[in-house]
Motif scaffolding. Structure first.
Motif, PDB file in Angstrom:
ATOM      1  N   HIS A 653       0.830  -1.200   0.000  1.00 29.37           N
ATOM      2  CA  HIS A 653       0.000   0.000   0.000  1.00 29.37           C
ATOM      3  C   HIS A 653       0.870   1.258   0.000  1.00 29.37           C
ATOM      4  CE1 HIS A 653      -3.235  -2.875   1.582  1.00 29.37           C
ATOM      5  NE2 HIS A 653      -3.575  -2.505   0.359  1.00 29.37           N
ATOM      6  N   ARG A 654       1.083   1.878   1.133  1.00 26.42           N
ATOM      7  CA  ARG A 654       1.844   3.126   1.170  1.00 26.42           C
ATOM      8  C   ARG A 654       2.915   3.051   2.253  1.00 26.42           C
ATOM      9  NH1 ARG A 654      -0.335   7.728  -1.021  1.00 26.42           N
ATOM     10  NH2 ARG A 654       1.730   8.569  -0.545  1.00 26.42           N
ATOM     11  N   PRO A 655       4.032   2.366   1.982  1.00 24.33           N
ATOM     12  CA  PRO A 655       5.087   2.286   2.998  1.00 24.33           C
ATOM     13  C   PRO A 655       5.637   3.652   3.387  1.00 24.33           C
ATOM     14  CG  PRO A 655       5.884   1.525   0.853  1.00 24.33           C
ATOM     15  CD  PRO A 655       4.405   1.666   0.739  1.00 24.33           C
ATOM     16  N   ASP A 656       5.534   4.627   2.474  1.00 27.55           N
ATOM     17  CA  ASP A 656       6.033   5.961   2.793  1.00 27.55           C
ATOM     18  C   ASP A 656       5.216   6.619   3.889  1.00 27.55           C
ATOM     19  OD1 ASP A 656       3.944   5.919   0.851  1.00 27.55           O
ATOM     20  OD2 ASP A 656       4.275   8.050   0.486  1.00 27.55           O
ATOM     21  N   LEU A 657       3.934   6.221   4.023  1.00 24.39           N
ATOM     22  CA  LEU A 657       3.078   6.798   5.055  1.00 24.39           C
ATOM     23  C   LEU A 657       3.159   6.042   6.369  1.00 24.39           C
ATOM     24  CD1 LEU A 657      -0.155   7.698   3.058  1.00 24.39           C
ATOM     25  CD2 LEU A 657       1.753   9.170   3.655  1.00 24.39           C
ATOM     26  N   GLU A 658       3.262   4.717   6.302  1.00 29.50           N
ATOM     27  CA  GLU A 658       3.170   3.929   7.526  1.00 29.50           C
ATOM     28  C   GLU A 658       4.506   3.387   8.016  1.00 29.50           C
ATOM     29  OE1 GLU A 658      -1.321   2.248   7.727  1.00 29.50           O
ATOM     30  OE2 GLU A 658       0.153   0.893   6.870  1.00 29.50           O
ATOM     31  N   GLN A 659       5.553   3.573   7.238  1.00 28.51           N
ATOM     32  CA  GLN A 659       6.828   2.962   7.604  1.00 28.51           C
ATOM     33  C   GLN A 659       7.296   3.412   8.979  1.00 28.51           C
ATOM     34  OE1 GLN A 659       8.438   0.665   5.502  1.00 28.51           O
ATOM     35  NE2 GLN A 659       9.638   0.255   7.328  1.00 28.51           N
ATOM     36  N   GLU A 660       7.260   4.714   9.227  1.00 28.82           N
ATOM     37  CA  GLU A 660       7.760   5.216  10.493  1.00 28.82           C
ATOM     38  C   GLU A 660       6.906   4.740  11.653  1.00 28.82           C
ATOM     39  OE1 GLU A 660       8.250   9.413  10.354  1.00 28.82           O
ATOM     40  OE2 GLU A 660       9.339   9.386   8.471  1.00 28.82           O
ATOM     41  N   GLU A 661       5.618   4.621  11.438  1.00 28.81           N
ATOM     42  CA  GLU A 661       4.711   4.255  12.527  1.00 28.81           C
ATOM     43  C   GLU A 661       4.731   2.762  12.804  1.00 28.81           C
ATOM     44  OE1 GLU A 661      -0.063   4.316  13.537  1.00 28.81           O
ATOM     45  OE2 GLU A 661       0.678   5.020  11.616  1.00 28.81           O
ATOM     46  N   LEU A 662       4.619   1.942  11.758  1.00 32.21           N
ATOM     47  CA  LEU A 662       4.446   0.508  11.934  1.00 32.21           C
ATOM     48  C   LEU A 662       5.666  -0.316  11.536  1.00 32.21           C
ATOM     49  CD1 LEU A 662       0.829   0.084  10.496  1.00 32.21           C
ATOM     50  CD2 LEU A 662       1.518   0.466  12.853  1.00 32.21           C
ATOM     51  N   GLY A 663       6.473   0.216  10.637  1.00 30.89           N
ATOM     52  CA  GLY A 663       7.556  -0.587  10.077  1.00 30.89           C
ATOM     53  C   GLY A 663       8.504  -1.134  11.121  1.00 30.89           C
ATOM     54  N   ILE A 664       8.911  -0.292  12.088  1.00 27.18           N
ATOM     55  CA  ILE A 664       9.855  -0.744  13.114  1.00 27.18           C
ATOM     56  C   ILE A 664       9.215  -1.811  13.989  1.00 27.18           C
ATOM     57  CG2 ILE A 664      11.163  -0.015  15.144  1.00 27.18           C
ATOM     58  CD1 ILE A 664      11.527   2.698  13.800  1.00 27.18           C
ATOM     59  N   ARG A 665       7.942  -1.609  14.341  1.00 29.01           N
ATOM     60  CA  ARG A 665       7.252  -2.613  15.172  1.00 29.01           C
ATOM     61  C   ARG A 665       7.144  -3.950  14.446  1.00 29.01           C
ATOM     62  NH1 ARG A 665       1.616  -0.511  16.705  1.00 29.01           N
ATOM     63  NH2 ARG A 665       1.493  -2.665  17.475  1.00 29.01           N
ATOM     64  N   ILE A 666       6.834  -3.886  13.172  1.00 26.04           N
ATOM     65  CA  ILE A 666       6.716  -5.123  12.398  1.00 26.04           C
ATOM     66  C   ILE A 666       8.057  -5.846  12.330  1.00 26.04           C
ATOM     67  CG2 ILE A 666       6.295  -6.062  10.095  1.00 26.04           C
ATOM     68  CD1 ILE A 666       4.196  -3.842   9.725  1.00 26.04           C
ATOM     69  N   GLN A 667       9.113  -5.096  12.026  1.00 24.72           N
ATOM     70  CA  GLN A 667      10.430  -5.719  11.897  1.00 24.72           C
ATOM     71  C   GLN A 667      10.913  -6.291  13.221  1.00 24.72           C
ATOM     72  OE1 GLN A 667      12.100  -6.108   8.848  1.00 24.72           O
ATOM     73  NE2 GLN A 667      13.156  -7.573  10.180  1.00 24.72           N
ATOM     74  N   ASN A 668      10.682  -5.563  14.313  1.00 28.11           N
ATOM     75  CA  ASN A 668      11.088  -6.065  15.629  1.00 28.11           C
ATOM     76  C   ASN A 668      10.333  -7.341  15.984  1.00 28.11           C
ATOM     77  OD1 ASN A 668      12.880  -3.964  15.951  1.00 28.11           O
ATOM     78  ND2 ASN A 668      11.500  -2.731  17.211  1.00 28.11           N
ATOM     79  N   GLY A 669       9.012  -7.353  15.689  1.00 29.67           N
ATOM     80  CA  GLY A 669       8.221  -8.549  15.971  1.00 29.67           C
ATOM     81  C   GLY A 669       8.667  -9.727  15.127  1.00 29.67           C
ATOM     82  N   LEU A 670       8.968  -9.462  13.863  1.00 27.24           N
ATOM     83  CA  LEU A 670       9.407 -10.523  12.961  1.00 27.24           C
ATOM     84  C   LEU A 670      10.754 -11.084  13.410  1.00 27.24           C
ATOM     85  CD1 LEU A 670       8.612 -12.051  10.408  1.00 27.24           C
ATOM     86  CD2 LEU A 670       9.748 -10.275   9.068  1.00 27.24           C
ATOM     87  N   ASP A 671      11.670 -10.216  13.824  1.00 22.64           N
ATOM     88  CA  ASP A 671      12.971 -10.673  14.311  1.00 22.64           C
ATOM     89  C   ASP A 671      12.804 -11.557  15.543  1.00 22.64           C
ATOM     90  OD1 ASP A 671      14.184  -9.258  12.296  1.00 22.64           O
ATOM     91  OD2 ASP A 671      14.726  -7.543  13.558  1.00 22.64           O
ATOM     92  N   ALA A 672      11.897 -11.139  16.459  1.00 21.79           N
ATOM     93  CA  ALA A 672      11.679 -11.941  17.664  1.00 21.79           C
ATOM     94  C   ALA A 672      11.087 -13.296  17.324  1.00 21.79           C
ATOM     95  CB  ALA A 672      10.760 -11.181  18.626  1.00 21.79           C
ATOM     96  N   ALA A 673      10.135 -13.321  16.350  1.00 18.05           N
ATOM     97  CA  ALA A 673       9.500 -14.586  15.972  1.00 18.05           C
ATOM     98  C   ALA A 673      10.489 -15.531  15.301  1.00 18.05           C
ATOM     99  CB  ALA A 673       8.316 -14.310  15.050  1.00 18.05           C
ATOM    100  N   VAL A 674      11.402 -14.985  14.502  1.00 13.03           N
ATOM    101  CA  VAL A 674      12.374 -15.825  13.785  1.00 13.03           C
ATOM    102  C   VAL A 674      13.362 -16.469  14.750  1.00 13.03           C
ATOM    103  CG1 VAL A 674      14.317 -15.744  12.167  1.00 13.03           C
ATOM    104  CG2 VAL A 674      12.165 -14.604  11.599  1.00 13.03           C
ATOM    105  N   THR A 675      13.742 -15.740  15.801  1.00 17.09           N
ATOM    106  CA  THR A 675      14.749 -16.256  16.737  1.00 17.09           C
ATOM    107  C   THR A 675      14.178 -17.246  17.735  1.00 17.09           C
ATOM    108  OG1 THR A 675      14.395 -14.349  18.195  1.00 17.09           O
ATOM    109  CG2 THR A 675      16.154 -14.183  16.536  1.00 17.09           C
ATOM    110  N   ARG A 676      12.861 -17.398  17.781  1.00 18.03           N
ATOM    111  CA  ARG A 676      12.254 -18.320  18.746  1.00 18.03           C
ATOM    112  C   ARG A 676      12.276 -19.751  18.238  1.00 18.03           C
ATOM    113  NH1 ARG A 676      11.643 -16.182  23.915  1.00 18.03           N
ATOM    114  NH2 ARG A 676      11.457 -13.937  23.641  1.00 18.03           N
TER     115      ARG A 676
END
Length: 676
Positions: A653-676
């Motif tokens: 959709h629009r990563p330029d609009l939501e990247q700052e708000e959600l992108g970091i949370r998504i990446q942090n959650g994904l990193d945590a899920a991968v390491t489990r």
């Protein structure tokens, strides 16, 4: 017996009659201007900013506390609050929220717990003084620069400008800023013509008032310095440039003292050791650009400016990064450089634009005679435009207000030149002056949404601009009147400033539809099913997705294709029937699910997150919330799947609009899920 009057006596008599007529016209124009402004003051409901401006002004006057709304300098706010000092008013307690949020919440409580219009109307009347003074300055500048006829024409055009009428009585800094920009430059012109320490002192005082009206008042410094240089070049006299540069530095030194005077010559933002929230150090450290934070920290370290003023300067840098911009049908993280030039051509009246287009004729015919005047009119406009065009604070043409008095002085000079050049040119000038009046009368009192005829008029502005260009939340009295006439209690309302002002403050008791600010910033209570029925009202800014984003990010995108039943004040769109609002419903589920996770009620949180995904599977926000709940339940494989879906939705959709708000949370959650 006939007595022949001497020619000189007849001329003096005609001139006296002309001056008398001019003064009658000036007084009449100011009276008409005042009546229009009073009507706006009574009709418009409180907008996004007025309540917290007024609240802060009252705290400054009564408690010498500058913390509530340090994002705006104090002059307009304390002017608005002066009429309230004789009232017995209740003050709200602290909400325990960060400073900017507390200002909005406390401001709303302060205004509406003490009578609403009982406070707003006299405060707006106090702010109307800035408009009246600006009008007089436009006349005085036009007369001094180009003669009485030019001054009258400038005033005539100015008092029938829809943008001035929309904002001229609101508790806002825009018109006050325009007033002191023109006043400072005009005083500096008088000094350049006839140097005097008294005029220089007045210029410094006015420059200081510009600094404490709005942070863009800082632009007075480059404007005066550039005028000094250009004047020296124009006259081919380095001594002229040196004299005016020296005068400019003296003016700025005086302005600096005036700024400190308005903060009580106290560095701290509040007495008794009370602190800003967040503290200035924390706030500067959080600036997106560390270099800017370091510069402001230097000002703080040596106490070169008051603490609250530095905090406000930092806030301007924050909101440049945080605010989105709506431009020609799309929402941008930061508006393109064309935003303010386009806004100027859309929101300015065609008579003004046409007169400015004819300005080269004035220069060709009489340019040598008016060289100095043109420097003092055009340098401020050019400097201001150059700065705002390169900024990222693209949310409203009202921020261009300081250029309009200068341009109306120039337009009045052109109209006066035509009136003196024969019947054909005079007819053209008269037609343009009349057109200005007709433009204003046709759209009254919906001045906020004005757009000129070349762009389709007010109802077409929403296709190009939004926010305070159309909708600043000022329509609640009109909405209340409409709903009372319809006798329809079953209504839903997505109201742009919801939280800072609420519909129930004006007796409107519709079901609440979510807006990003109302849902996640003010956390207002709401329940929204996927299908709603009855009368639906949507603020234009929410209809266009100013806060949420356009396209699939906008829960009200589907309404854009529907024909509204009514349009109130050209800014609130009314629909009747049955409507699907799955994303709006999903947003509410996401917020409630997140709140339940905080309470460790994971099972109920999971059900709400699953329902949100069912309603809006293409939303990054819904997928992220479900992933977060699954992660809290240690269902890492399932959580990983939904983090990946959230990431895909974000990119689709629009990563330029939501990247700052959600992108970091998504990446942090994904990193945590991968390491489990």
């Amino acid at each position: 017996m006939l007595v022949c009057m001497p020619k000189s006596t007849r001329f003096d008599s005609l001139r006296a009659r002309g001056q008398t007529f001019a003064w009658i016209l000036i007084v009449s124009l100011l009276a008409v201007f005042s009546l229009q402004l009073v009507h706006v003051a009574r009709l418009y409901s409180a907008n996004w900013d007025e309540a917290h401006h007024l609240y802060d002004g009252y705290l400054i006057l009564t408690q010498h506390d500058y913390r509530a709304n340090a994002e705006v300098p104090p002059l307009v706010k304390i002017t608005a609050a002066l009429p309230l000092l004789r009232m017995h008013l209740a003050l709200p307690g602290s909400t325990g929220t960060p400073q900017t949020e507390n200002a909005f919440l406390g401001g709303r409580t302060f205004v509406f717990a003490n009578g609403g219009d009982r406070l707003l109307f006299p405060a707006r009347m106090a702010c109307m003084l800035f408009s009246l003074v600006t009008a007089l300055l436009v006349y005085a500048t036009g007369r001094r620069f180009f003669g009485m006829l030019a001054g009258v024409c400038s005033l005539f055009l100015f008092v029938f400008d829809p943008n001035l009428l929309a904002h001229g009585t609101l508790i806002s800094t825009d018109v006050g800023s325009a007033c002191f920009f023109l006043a400072t430059v005009y005083a500096f012109y008088l000094y350049s013509v006839q140097p005097s320490w008294k005029v220089l002192l007045v210029t410094g005082l006015l420059a200081g008032l510009a600094l404490v009206t709005k942070f863009t008042g800082i632009l007075i410094a480059p404007i005066l310095l550039l005028i000094a240089v250009v004047e020296g070049v124009r006259e081919r006299r380095p001594a002229t440039a040196a004299r005016l540069l020296g005068a400019s530095f003296a003016v700025l030194a005086c302005a600096w003292l005036v700024l400190w005077a308005f903060y009580g010559f106290r560095y701290a933002a509040a007495p008794h050791g009370l602190q800003l929230s967040p503290t200035l150090g924390e706030y500067l450290a959080s600036l997106p650009n560390p270099a800017q934070g370091a510069k402001l920290a230097l000002f703080a370290r040596f106490h070169l400016l008051p603490q609250a003023y530095i905090w406000g300067l930092a806030n301007t840098k924050h909101i440049e990064q945080e605010y989105t911009s709506y431009f020609f049908g799309h929402v941008y993280r930061h508006g393109p450089w064309e935003y303010f030039p386009a806004a100027f051509f859309i929101k300015s009246t065609l008579p003004l634009l046409l007169l400015l287009l004819l300005a080269p004729l004035l220069w060709l015919k009489e340019g040598r005679a008016y060289g100095r005047q043109m420097v003092f009119l055009l340098v401020p406009v050019c400097v201001y435009f150059a700065v705002v065009t390169t900024s990222h604070f693209d949310i409203g043409a009202r921020h261009l207000m300081p250029v309009y008095p200068f341009l109306y002085v120039l337009a009045g000079a052109i109209a006066a030149m035509f009136l003196r050049r024969g019947s054909g040119w005079a007819a053209l000038a008269a037609a343009l002056l009349l057109w200005q009046v007709v433009t204003t009368v046709r759209i009254a009192p919906n001045y906020m949404a004005y757009g000129n005829e070349a762009w389709g008029g007010p109802l077409q502005v929403r296709h190009y601009l939004s926010d305070a260009n159309v909708d600043w939340g000022q329509q609640l009295k009109t909405v209340k009147q409409y709903l009372d006439q319809q006798h329809d209690p079953d209504c839903w309302f997505a109201y742009f400033p919801d939280g800072a002002v609420q519909p129930q403050d004006y007796g409107i008791h519709c079901h609440r539809l979510p807006t990003p600010s109302g849902l996640w910033w003010f956390t207002l209570p709401m329940e929204v099913p996927p299908q709603i029925n009855g009368t639906v009202l949507i603020s234009e800014s929410d209809l266009e997705g100013v806060e949420s984003g356009d396209g699939a990010l906008n829960p009200y995108e589907g309404f854009q294709k529907l024909k509204p039943t009514a349009i109130l004040q050209d800014g609130v769109y009314v629909y009747q029937g049955s409507f699907a609002v799955p994303l709006a419903s999903a947003w509410v589920d996401v917020r409630q699910s997140a709140a339940l996770v905080q309470k460790d009620e994971l099972q109920q949180a999971l059900l709400l997150a699953q329902r949100a995904v069912t309603l809006a599977p293409q939303s990054a926000r819904t997928q992220l919330q479900l992933a977060d709940v699954l992660a809290a339940e240690t269902q890492w494989n399932s959580a990983k799947k939904h983090y990946q879906l959230a990431q895909e939705n974000l990119l689709n959709h629009r990563p330029d609009l939501e990247q700052e708000e959600l992108g970091i949370r998504i990446q942090n959650g994904l990193d945590a899920a991968v390491t489990r």
